[in-house]
Design a protein around this motif. Structure first.
Motif, PDB file in Angstrom:
ATOM      1  N   ALA A  14       0.769  -1.052   0.461  1.00 23.95           N
ATOM      2  CA  ALA A  14       0.370  -0.050   0.185  1.00 23.95           C
ATOM      3  C   ALA A  14       1.071   1.512   0.005  1.00 23.95           C
ATOM      4  CB  ALA A  14      -0.579   0.173   1.510  1.00 23.95           C
ATOM      5  N   HIS A  15       2.206   1.177   0.584  1.00 25.59           N
ATOM      6  CA  HIS A  15       2.765   2.467   0.433  1.00 25.59           C
ATOM      7  C   HIS A  15       3.759   2.530  -0.474  1.00 25.59           C
ATOM      8  CE1 HIS A  15      -0.156   2.655   4.422  1.00 25.59           C
ATOM      9  NE2 HIS A  15       0.473   3.552   4.660  1.00 25.59           N
ATOM     10  N   SER A  16       4.000   1.468  -1.772  1.00 30.96           N
ATOM     11  CA  SER A  16       4.786   1.751  -2.690  1.00 30.96           C
ATOM     12  C   SER A  16       3.961   2.021  -3.700  1.00 30.96           C
ATOM     13  CB  SER A  16       4.969   0.232  -2.492  1.00 30.96           C
ATOM     14  OG  SER A  16       5.919  -0.502  -1.866  1.00 30.96           O
ATOM     15  N   GLU A  17       4.784   2.327  -4.870  1.00 27.20           N
ATOM     16  CA  GLU A  17       4.681   2.543  -5.989  1.00 27.20           C
ATOM     17  C   GLU A  17       3.222   2.600  -6.691  1.00 27.20           C
ATOM     18  OE1 GLU A  17       4.353   5.873  -8.246  1.00 27.20           O
ATOM     19  OE2 GLU A  17       5.063   5.659  -6.856  1.00 27.20           O
ATOM     20  N   THR A  18       2.319   2.663  -7.563  1.00 29.46           N
ATOM     21  CA  THR A  18       1.002   2.167  -8.089  1.00 29.46           C
ATOM     22  C   THR A  18       1.399   1.446  -8.830  1.00 29.46           C
ATOM     23  OG1 THR A  18      -0.197   3.859  -6.617  1.00 29.46           O
ATOM     24  CG2 THR A  18      -0.953   2.343  -8.265  1.00 29.46           C
ATOM     25  N   MET A  39       2.787 -17.434 -12.229  1.00 24.11           N
ATOM     26  CA  MET A  39       3.678 -17.364 -12.662  1.00 24.11           C
ATOM     27  C   MET A  39       4.318 -15.899 -12.789  1.00 24.11           C
ATOM     28  SD  MET A  39       4.784 -20.246 -15.464  1.00 24.11           S
ATOM     29  CE  MET A  39       6.366 -19.611 -15.914  1.00 24.11           C
ATOM     30  N   LEU A  40       2.946 -15.379 -12.371  1.00 22.20           N
ATOM     31  CA  LEU A  40       3.010 -13.674 -12.810  1.00 22.20           C
ATOM     32  C   LEU A  40       4.210 -13.022 -11.548  1.00 22.20           C
ATOM     33  CD1 LEU A  40      -0.572 -12.177 -14.098  1.00 22.20           C
ATOM     34  CD2 LEU A  40       1.825 -11.693 -15.180  1.00 22.20           C
ATOM     35  N   SER A  41       5.181 -11.961 -12.342  1.00 23.48           N
ATOM     36  CA  SER A  41       5.636 -11.121 -11.563  1.00 23.48           C
ATOM     37  C   SER A  41       4.876 -10.666  -9.994  1.00 23.48           C
ATOM     38  CB  SER A  41       6.603 -10.020 -11.739  1.00 23.48           C
ATOM     39  OG  SER A  41       7.760 -10.920 -12.670  1.00 23.48           O
ATOM     40  N   GLY A  42       3.304 -10.019 -10.260  1.00 18.06           N
ATOM     41  CA  GLY A  42       2.938  -9.288  -9.605  1.00 18.06           C
ATOM     42  C   GLY A  42       3.182  -8.041  -9.161  1.00 18.06           C
ATOM     43  N   PRO A  43       1.788  -6.641  -8.982  1.00 22.38           N
ATOM     44  CA  PRO A  43       2.773  -5.851  -8.906  1.00 22.38           C
ATOM     45  C   PRO A  43       3.895  -4.922  -7.654  1.00 22.38           C
ATOM     46  CG  PRO A  43       0.700  -6.117  -7.484  1.00 22.38           C
ATOM     47  CD  PRO A  43       0.747  -7.807  -8.804  1.00 22.38           C
TER      48      PRO A  43
END
Length: 213
Positions: A14-18, A39-43
């Motif tokens: 929540a406190h990292s870049e969107t 297998m996606l890296s994810g946000p």
């Protein structure tokens, strides 16, 4: 795999870049249409990859393991204006899916797809690299390292994914578990190879950042 308590992990995210909207769309379609979307890296990891790339400002990036292109696009955010990212994958069925999102991004003309076994493709790439991301089949991790280390520029960075391998690296090894054995051997290689200096980060399933001396 999350190694932090869930609420702490949620706070960090929540406190990292969107996450960019295009990558949100890529994620949705991957989960709708592609097998093994995990297998996606994810946000969160994607923002980590983006930040590292932006700090390095690479002219050339090599990615081993494209999947649907999430990490590719995250890494491309740090490319120099004239830079290139070369990404290798064995899955022919994903090429058009990847290209659709690459071409919708600002980096489409800078992304070069290579279809085939990375150990065959790498020797054919007549260039050196500032940044390499290893996220392909685990049994070949050490082979990939040996294939790319001489193509990595001095001061260049290798980012290796899944180095904690779902926590199996600290469990008793099953002799039949070739992937875990390969990850253990690879982690030892990164620790002991005198050409690089490495730090392992407990981000998602583990990331190691290695710098060529």
């Amino acid at each position: 795999m999350h190694f932090l308590p869930e609420k702490i992990d949620e706070y960090v995210v929540a406190h990292s870049e969107t996450e960019p909207e295009l990558l949100k769309e890529l994620t949705r379609e991957t989960y709708q249409k592609i097998l093994q979307p995990i297998m996606l890296s994810g946000p969160y990891q994607g923002r980590v990859l983006s930040m590292i790339s932006k700090l390095i400002r690479p002219k050339t990036i090599l990615e081993l393991g494209t999947f649907t292109g999430y990490a590719t696009l995250s890494l491309a955010e740090g490319l120099q204006a004239s830079g290139e990212i070369h990404t290798i994958d064995v899955n022919e069925e994903l090429v058009d899916f990847q290209r659709k999102y690459f071409d919708r991004s600002n980096y489409g003309q800078q992304i070069y797809q290579h279809l085939g076994n990375a150990l065959d493709v790498i020797p054919r790439l007549d260039m050196s690299f500032d940044l390499v991301f290893i996220d392909a089949d685990k049994p070949n991790y050490s082979n990939y390292f040996h294939a790319i280390i001489d193509k990595l520029n001095p001061g260049g960075i290798i980012i290796s994914d899944n180095v904690l391998w779902h926590g199996k690296v600290i469990e008793k090894l099953n002799p039949k578990d070739l992937s875990t054995k390969a990850v253990l051997d690879f982690n030892t290689l990164l620790k002991n190879d005198e050409r690089i200096e490495s730090v392992m980060l407990p981000i998602r399933d583990g990331l190691t950042i290695s710098r060529k001396k």
